[in-house]
Scaffold this motif. Structure first.
Motif, mmCIF file in Angstrom:
data_model
loop_
_atom_site.group_PDB
_atom_site.id
_atom_site.type_symbol
_atom_site.label_atom_id
_atom_site.label_comp_id
_atom_site.label_asym_id
_atom_site.label_seq_id
_atom_site.Cartn_x
_atom_site.Cartn_y
_atom_site.Cartn_z
ATOM 1 N N LYS A 147 34.828 43.824 42.348
ATOM 2 C CA LYS A 147 35.585 43.691 41.206
ATOM 3 C C LYS A 147 35.338 42.299 40.568
ATOM 4 C CE LYS A 147 40.591 42.884 39.579
ATOM 5 N NZ LYS A 147 41.914 43.028 39.912
ATOM 6 N N THR A 148 34.993 42.053 39.389
ATOM 7 C CA THR A 148 34.744 40.861 38.504
ATOM 8 C C THR A 148 35.876 40.757 37.391
ATOM 9 O OG1 THR A 148 33.300 42.271 36.814
ATOM 10 C CG2 THR A 148 32.318 41.459 38.819
ATOM 11 N N ASP A 149 35.512 39.491 36.799
ATOM 12 C CA ASP A 149 36.407 39.115 35.693
ATOM 13 C C ASP A 149 36.447 40.225 34.671
ATOM 14 O OD1 ASP A 149 36.851 37.705 33.036
ATOM 15 O OD2 ASP A 149 37.857 36.267 34.499
ATOM 16 N N LYS A 150 38.022 40.427 34.174
ATOM 17 C CA LYS A 150 38.057 41.599 33.245
ATOM 18 C C LYS A 150 37.128 41.487 31.780
ATOM 19 C CE LYS A 150 42.125 39.476 31.055
ATOM 20 N NZ LYS A 150 41.663 39.410 29.831
ATOM 21 N N ASP A 151 36.624 40.102 31.560
ATOM 22 C CA ASP A 151 36.047 39.721 30.570
ATOM 23 C C ASP A 151 34.561 39.684 30.771
ATOM 24 O OD1 ASP A 151 37.856 39.815 28.785
ATOM 25 O OD2 ASP A 151 38.861 37.673 29.385
ATOM 26 N N HIS A 152 34.244 40.020 31.890
ATOM 27 C CA HIS A 152 32.595 39.714 32.197
ATOM 28 C C HIS A 152 32.361 40.766 33.199
ATOM 29 C CE1 HIS A 152 33.963 35.702 31.339
ATOM 30 N NE2 HIS A 152 32.802 35.474 31.023
ATOM 31 N N LYS A 157 30.603 36.428 38.564
ATOM 32 C CA LYS A 157 31.799 36.326 38.038
ATOM 33 C C LYS A 157 32.747 37.053 38.866
ATOM 34 C CE LYS A 157 31.082 33.610 34.426
ATOM 35 N NZ LYS A 157 31.704 32.023 34.313
ATOM 36 N N THR A 158 32.260 37.559 40.202
ATOM 37 C CA THR A 158 33.146 38.215 41.186
ATOM 38 C C THR A 158 34.465 37.630 41.492
ATOM 39 O OG1 THR A 158 31.228 39.421 41.935
ATOM 40 C CG2 THR A 158 33.192 39.429 43.427
ATOM 41 N N GLU A 159 35.708 38.468 41.360
ATOM 42 C CA GLU A 159 36.856 37.834 41.764
ATOM 43 C C GLU A 159 37.219 38.154 43.168
ATOM 44 O OE1 GLU A 159 39.304 39.248 38.625
ATOM 45 O OE2 GLU A 159 39.099 37.167 37.402
ATOM 46 N N ASP A 165 35.118 47.705 41.803
ATOM 47 C CA ASP A 165 35.594 47.607 40.283
ATOM 48 C C ASP A 165 35.850 48.804 39.714
ATOM 49 O OD1 ASP A 165 35.700 46.976 37.486
ATOM 50 O OD2 ASP A 165 34.683 45.104 37.990
ATOM 51 N N ASN A 196 34.181 30.640 44.374
ATOM 52 C CA ASN A 196 35.430 31.254 45.027
ATOM 53 C C ASN A 196 35.156 32.123 46.336
ATOM 54 O OD1 ASN A 196 37.215 30.462 42.790
ATOM 55 N ND2 ASN A 196 36.461 32.314 41.567
#
Length: 501
Positions: A147-152, A157-159, A165, A196
């Protein structure tokens, strides 16, 4: 009247003569029939046969014929066994992600869209398995998966490393891809490291994809690495993964120059990211580490492109660029046991004209009005730039064809450390029948090349050469190249086989 009627007819009485050229005497008491010929007998009598049977000459002749029969049978049997066990066999290297993979890195959101939402997904990769099979790659490296940032979409940008994802199909979509890839491709997952990330989170992510069926992971050391991402801590991460996943078949690729400085590592493949500033000396860079390509149980390989930086082709001089890109593909596929190709390498993709995000990630998301989902309808070419779809020009189509052929030829190699010179890469044949040599012109100008001048003197076999055709098929016609001189265009290459028999 039949013989049976003649014998059994009551009118015949005790004596009967059948109209068959024989006399038949039936005896009721003995309940038997004695048959004697009514005319002259043709052939040998019993007495004559017995006579010849016992004569020394014929007895010896029979034994000779008997012996000849069994000797002939034994010779045929031994000949058949010799054909089976001694005839040259086409031995190919079995694809092994830990030793000789031909890997293909796919940026999921920019690859192929299966549901017309403008973004690539897991199902889109499955729908393009035929395209990938035509390239003859055997391992797929997928990114991003977590899962990555919703805008990337960029993997950096992995969250969360504990979730797949949903935009690409979620856990169910990933599992379906893995099942569809069985017996076709090995599946690797990019495990991104960012600010992170912690060792525990990364190991958790690796355990998740391994549980879902992945065959290995690809870990990239960030370019802005801090102490937590140095070689020592990367090795701790690798040891942590090995501790949690003891299965030796689960492969670990690590992209890290620093990892080479360690005496030992449990990574299967160490990947070097060859950053080329202006295109100069690119061939030297590609060949510099070939001698170190195999170090114990760890293989070394180089990457030409990455989903994390600009495309190499965009930095190369325009003159004869397609030929140089094709030669770089050849060096990667022939010189290194493990070849990592980034999607689009097969057609020499350059950076796109997209202004929506990083140009090296292609042209996406796609508008709903666009008549494509990431590939053009022409020869199923990647749509990396709407102005020049990949594979639609003669140059790009030629690069793709050569890529596929090279991927086929490399299956005939025995993988270990290759021998290289300024003009050659040398590989042993997997079946022990000789060596394969990639001859190439490293200069941006035509050249007349005499094969004996550029092949190391220690290498024998120029008097027994067969050409590998453009379709990858060995001509099998043996020629003498000892004095042969051929014209090579800028960055042109040829592959031949030197036979040892």
């Amino acid at each position: 009247m039949s013989a049976g009627d003649a014998l059994m007819s009551p009118a015949a009485g005790d004596d009967a003569k059948a109209e068959l050229g024989v006399n038949a005497q039936f005896s009721r008491e003995a309940e038997s029939v004695e048959v004697t010929p009514s005319g002259p007998v043709i052939g040998l009598t019993k007495e004559q046969l017995e006579k010849y049977r016992n004569e020394p000459f014929y007895r010896t002749l029979r034994w000779i014929l008997f012996a000849l029969f069994w000797l002939t049978w034994a010779a045929l049997f031994c000949g058949a066994l010799a054909l089976i066990f001694l005839s040259p066999r086409k031995v190919k290297a079995t694809p092994d992600p830990q030793k000789n993979a031909n890997a293909y890195e796919i940026f999921i959101p920019g690859f192929y869209d299966s549901d017309n939402n403008g973004e690539g997904d897991f199902a889109g990769v499955v729908q393009k398995f035929d395209y990938l099979a035509d390239l003859n790659v055997d391992t797929l490296i997928l990114t991003p998966v977590f899962k990555t940032d919703k805008d990337h979409f960029s993997p950096v940008k992995t969250e969360s490393w504990s979730e797949i994802d949903e935009r690409f199909g979620g856990q169910g979509g990933f599992e379906s891809l893995v099942k569809a890839a069985a017996n076709k491709f090995k599946i690797f997952v990019d495990v991104p490291i960012n600010e992170n990330a912690t060792v525990d989170k990364l190991v958790q992510g690796v355990k998740l994809v391994e549980k879902l069926g992945a065959d290995g992971v690809y870990i990239v050391q960030p370019s802005n690495s801090t102490d937590i991402y140095d070689a020592k801590n990367l090795d701790l991460l690798i040891n942590g993964i090995r501790s949690e996943i003891p299965d030796e078949k689960f492969a670990i690729y690590v992209n890290s120059q620093e990892l080479l400085d360690l005496a030992t590592t449990k990574a299967n493949v160490v990947v070097l990211d060859t950053v080329v500033e202006n295109g100069e000396n690119v061939l030297d860079i590609f060949l510099a580490s070939v001698a170190d390509a195999v170090n114990g149980n760890t293989s070394l390989t180089l990457v030409q492109n990455s989903v994390r930086r600009e495309r190499l082709g965009s930095k190369l001089p325009k003159e004869n660029r397609p030929s140089l890109l094709s030669l770089l593909n050849a060096l990667r596929l022939v010189a290194y046991p493990v070849a990592i190709n980034t999607y689009g390498d097969e057609v020499g993709l350059l950076d796109s004209a997209s202004s929506r995000h990083e140009s090296y990630l292609g042209y996406y998301p796609w508008d709903e009005s666009a008549n494509h989902k990431g590939f053009t309808t022409f020869e199923e070419a990647l749509l990396f730039d709407p102005l020049v779809p990949a594979g639609t020009t003669d140059d790009q189509s030629d690069i793709r064809k050569k890529f596929s052929v090279l991927s086929t030829i490399r299956r005939n190699f025995k993988f270990g450390a290759a021998k290289t010179t300024k003009h050659t890469v040398i590989r042993d044949a997997a079946d022990g029948s000789g060596i394969y040599v990639l001859f190439f012109n490293p200069d941006n100008q035509d050249a007349q090349i005499k094969y004996s001048d550029i092949l190391p003197s220690s290498v024998e076999g120029l008097n027994k050469v067969s050409i590998i055709h453009d379709d990858g098929v060995d001509s099998t016609k043996i020629e003498d190249y000892t004095e042969k001189v051929e014209h090579f265009e800028p960055y042109q290459y040829r592959i031949v086989k030197l036979h040892n028999k």
